[in-house]
Write an enzyme that holds these catalytic residues in place. Structure first.
Site, PDB file in Angstrom:
ATOM      1  CD  GLU A   1      56.911 -53.238  49.065  1.00 36.88           C
ATOM      2  OE1 GLU A   1      56.994 -53.667  50.505  1.00 36.88           O
ATOM      3  OE2 GLU A   1      57.377 -54.244  48.442  1.00 36.88           O
TER       4      GLU A   1
ATOM      5  CG  PHE B   1      66.402 -50.803  59.975  1.00 38.38           C
ATOM      6  CD1 PHE B   1      67.368 -51.879  59.210  1.00 38.38           C
ATOM      7  CD2 PHE B   1      65.141 -51.133  60.265  1.00 38.38           C
ATOM      8  CE1 PHE B   1      66.415 -53.177  59.233  1.00 38.38           C
ATOM      9  CE2 PHE B   1      64.338 -52.356  59.899  1.00 38.38           C
ATOM     10  CZ  PHE B   1      65.077 -53.321  59.391  1.00 38.38           C
ATOM     11  CD  GLN B   2      62.555 -51.680  56.655  1.00 44.18           C
ATOM     12  OE1 GLN B   2      62.014 -51.168  57.133  1.00 44.18           O
ATOM     13  NE2 GLN B   2      62.617 -52.883  56.192  1.00 44.18           N
TER      14      GLN B   2
ATOM     15  CE  LYS C   1      57.499 -45.468  63.108  1.00 46.03           C
ATOM     16  NZ  LYS C   1      58.142 -46.825  63.649  1.00 46.03           N
TER      17      LYS C   1
ATOM     18  CG  MET D   1      59.796 -59.084  21.606  1.00 42.93           C
ATOM     19  SD  MET D   1      59.026 -59.449  19.820  1.00 42.93           S
ATOM     20  CE  MET D   1      57.633 -58.406  20.217  1.00 42.93           C
TER      21      MET D   1
END
Length: 586
Positions: free
Chosen positions: A52, A114-115, A164, A480
């Protein structure tokens, strides 16, 4: 006429209404209802990413290439939280982006389902605005508002989190005829009196500088900037985020200011009596120690975001407005002054700046051991490939060298993560830039550290037919960080050796050529200075697959010039322990 459909169908129809042609994303449980109608869309292409974070950076790259909001999509919980870094990156650099995330069903919100993650709460400080949609009827209006907010005023990322059940429920699709955003009215037209005052100060100044930031790029105001510069004869410096918005070849271009800027550009700001800041925010990387920055300069500060004006440096003349309109009005005001005989005389100022440019030009040392100079690699890349390409840098030494040693002649030709400094930005952002502008050559200029954070998106490039080219500037270290360890930590190289470039034994972990081939790309390697041009030309000849070039470079090279952390810009060094003698520049 209204049409009944699910919230998911309404979402896809809404994206089509606002002109979205590409979505970068990864499906998952909560967002899955949206992926079913997306499968049938003839207008929206979905590009399946491998992470993602890559989807978010690809959306940023797309936005850079097109000027339109990039769109990414993810599921709830970990999918959404993986977008946090690109959202923060887009917020810092004012990149228009819309992120759409699924959320658990509305009755389960707040139950640690969940999630589940409160992505609106998490991203509130790093988005321009965000929405939680729980009512299916609100989807079209919310999408319309999200795209308007992301692309108007000071651009930025907007998150739309949709439960959802809102995606699954049925509704009558109704597209809003007009937007009702009473608290959101960005000012684009500058105040005429302030613009006229700025024109007067330009005419009266002896040592003026146009300090140009990324806001000029976002406003599409490169043409107006050039007109003003040539009309006034004032020197121009462009920040890291504005590279290319004023041509490097223009005689009035003095360089890039900042921690790793040109000596002449840094000196011009320090010695100026007037700084006209256009879409720039007086970032700490530009100012150095703030209380010693440009001590004799009056400040004209033009920005579309009123919160930026006088935030770091007091503005004597504040101008709130879109940079394109500010510049257009400023041109009119300056012309009016010139018709009345009021025009600045900058001959002595230009004499001083030309002296600085001649005395302290950009340069680098060639390694004694015959190894590749990273600066030479990047310089030749720019010369062989040319200014019509787009160069997308990661973060670190290679980013600074790409800003220093490639000549940029057009707006949008240099893409990088400036404000947040996000390692892993380059490959997915290059992917997005190539999708947004498929006919243009796109080079990702990456470091071996950055490259290992998001190189899985090479699989996306290979499968989706997105032939970007990647130059991995491989010094075997977090370059760096190693430079700072050399300069400030007595050469104690704690945890910076990546072992991607061999020292005594020919062991590479990983071998970038073999890794590229495993991802379905063409892998090339260059280790000798005499092979640089031929390797670049070979990469340029391949247009039917992504190409990765491992440029194995010297690991001791450093970025110069440099202003050390927490010190005045007056103390800029153009090489180690070598600083300009400002007093002898008259």
């Amino acid at each position: 006429m209204t049409e009944q459909m699910t919230g998911a169908q309404s979402l896809i129809r809404s994206l089509e209404h606002v002109g979205v042609d590409t979505v970068f994303g990864i499906p998952g449980g909560a967002i899955l209802p949206a992926y079913d109608p997306l499968y049938d869309s003839a207008k929206v292409r979905h590009i399946l990413m491998r992470h993602e974070q890559g989807a978010g950076h690809a959306a940023e790259g797309y936005a850079y290439a097109t000027g339109r909001p990039g769109v990414c999509m993810a599921t709830s919980g970990p999918g959404a939280t993986n977008l946090v870094t690109p959202l923060a990156d887009a917020h810092m650099d004012s990149v228009p982006m819309v992120a759409i995330t699924g959320q658990v069903a509305s009755p389960m919100i707040g139950t640690d389902a969940f999630q589940e993650a409160d992505i609106c709460g998490i991203t509130m400080p790093i988005t321009k605005h965000n929405f939680l949609v729980k009512d299916v009827r609100d989807i079209p209006r919310t999408i319309a508002e999200a795209f308007h907010i992301a692309s108007s005023g000071r651009p930025g990322p907007v998150l739309v989190d949709i439960s959802k059940d809102a995606l699954q429920n049925v509704t009558d699709f109704v597209w809003p005829e007009r937007l009702e955003l009473p608290g959101y009215r960005p000012v684009t037209k500058p105040h005429g009196k302030q613009v006229r005052e700025a024109a007067r100060m330009i005419a009266e100044a002896k040592r003026p500088v146009l300090y140009v930031g990324g806001g000029v790029l976002r406003a599409g105001a490169a043409a107006e900037l050039r007109v003003l510069a040539e009309l006034t004869g004032v020197p121009v410096v462009t920040t890291l985020m504005a590279r290319g918005v004023f041509p490097d070849s223009h005689p009035q271009y003095v360089g890039m200011p900042g921690m790793h800027g040109d000596v002449a550009a840094v000196g011009s700001l320090q010695q100026a009596d007037l700084i006209v800041a256009l879409g720039a925010r007086f970032d700490d990387r530009v100012t150095g120690r703030l209380d010693s920055f440009a001590p004799d300069a009056k400040i004209v500060h033009a920005d579309i975001d009123p919160a930026e004006i006088s935030k770091n440096r007091h503005a004597d003349v504040p101008i709130v407005g879109d940079c394109r309109e500010v510049l257009a009005d400023l041109v009119v005001a300056v012309r009016s002054d010139q018709e009345k005989g009021r025009q600045g005389d900058y001959e002595a100022w230009w004499h001083r700046l030309k002296q600085l440019r001649t005395t302290y030009p950009k340069g680098f040392e060639t390694p004694d051991d015959g190894s590749l100079s990273p600066q030479a690699v990047i310089q030749r890349l720019g010369q062989v490939v040319g200014p019509e390409a787009t160069y997308v840098a990661g973060v670190g030494q290679h980013q600074m060298w790409a800003a220093q040693f490639i000549d940029y002649e057009r707006p949008g030709s240099f893409v990088n993560s400036g404000g947040l400094g996000t390692m892993g930005f380059s490959v997915p952002a290059a992917l997005g830039a190539k999708v947004g502008d498929p006919d243009r050559t796109v080079w990702s200029v990456d470091g071996d550290g950055c490259f290992q954070m998001t190189n899985q998106e090479l699989a996306t490039c290979a499968i989706e037919g997105i032939p970007i080219k990647v130059a991995v500037v491989n010094n075997g270290n977090l370059g760096m960080v190693r430079q700072w360890q050399t300069l400030f930590y007595e050469g104690r190289y704690s945890n910076t050796d990546l072992q991607t470039s061999p020292r005594d034994e020919k062991v590479r972990i990983p071998d970038f050529v073999r890794l590229a081939e495993a991802y379905g790309c063409v892998g090339l390697r260059c280790e000798r200075p005499e092979d640089i041009d031929a390797t670049i030309e070979k990469a340029m000849a391949i247009n039917d697959a992504p190409v990765v070039v491992d440029f194995t470079v010297n690991h001791d090279a450093m970025v110069w010039p440099m202003v050390g952390p927490g010190v005045s810009n007056d103390k800029i060094q153009y090489a180690r322990d070598m600083a300009p003698n400002w007093e002898h520049q008259d």
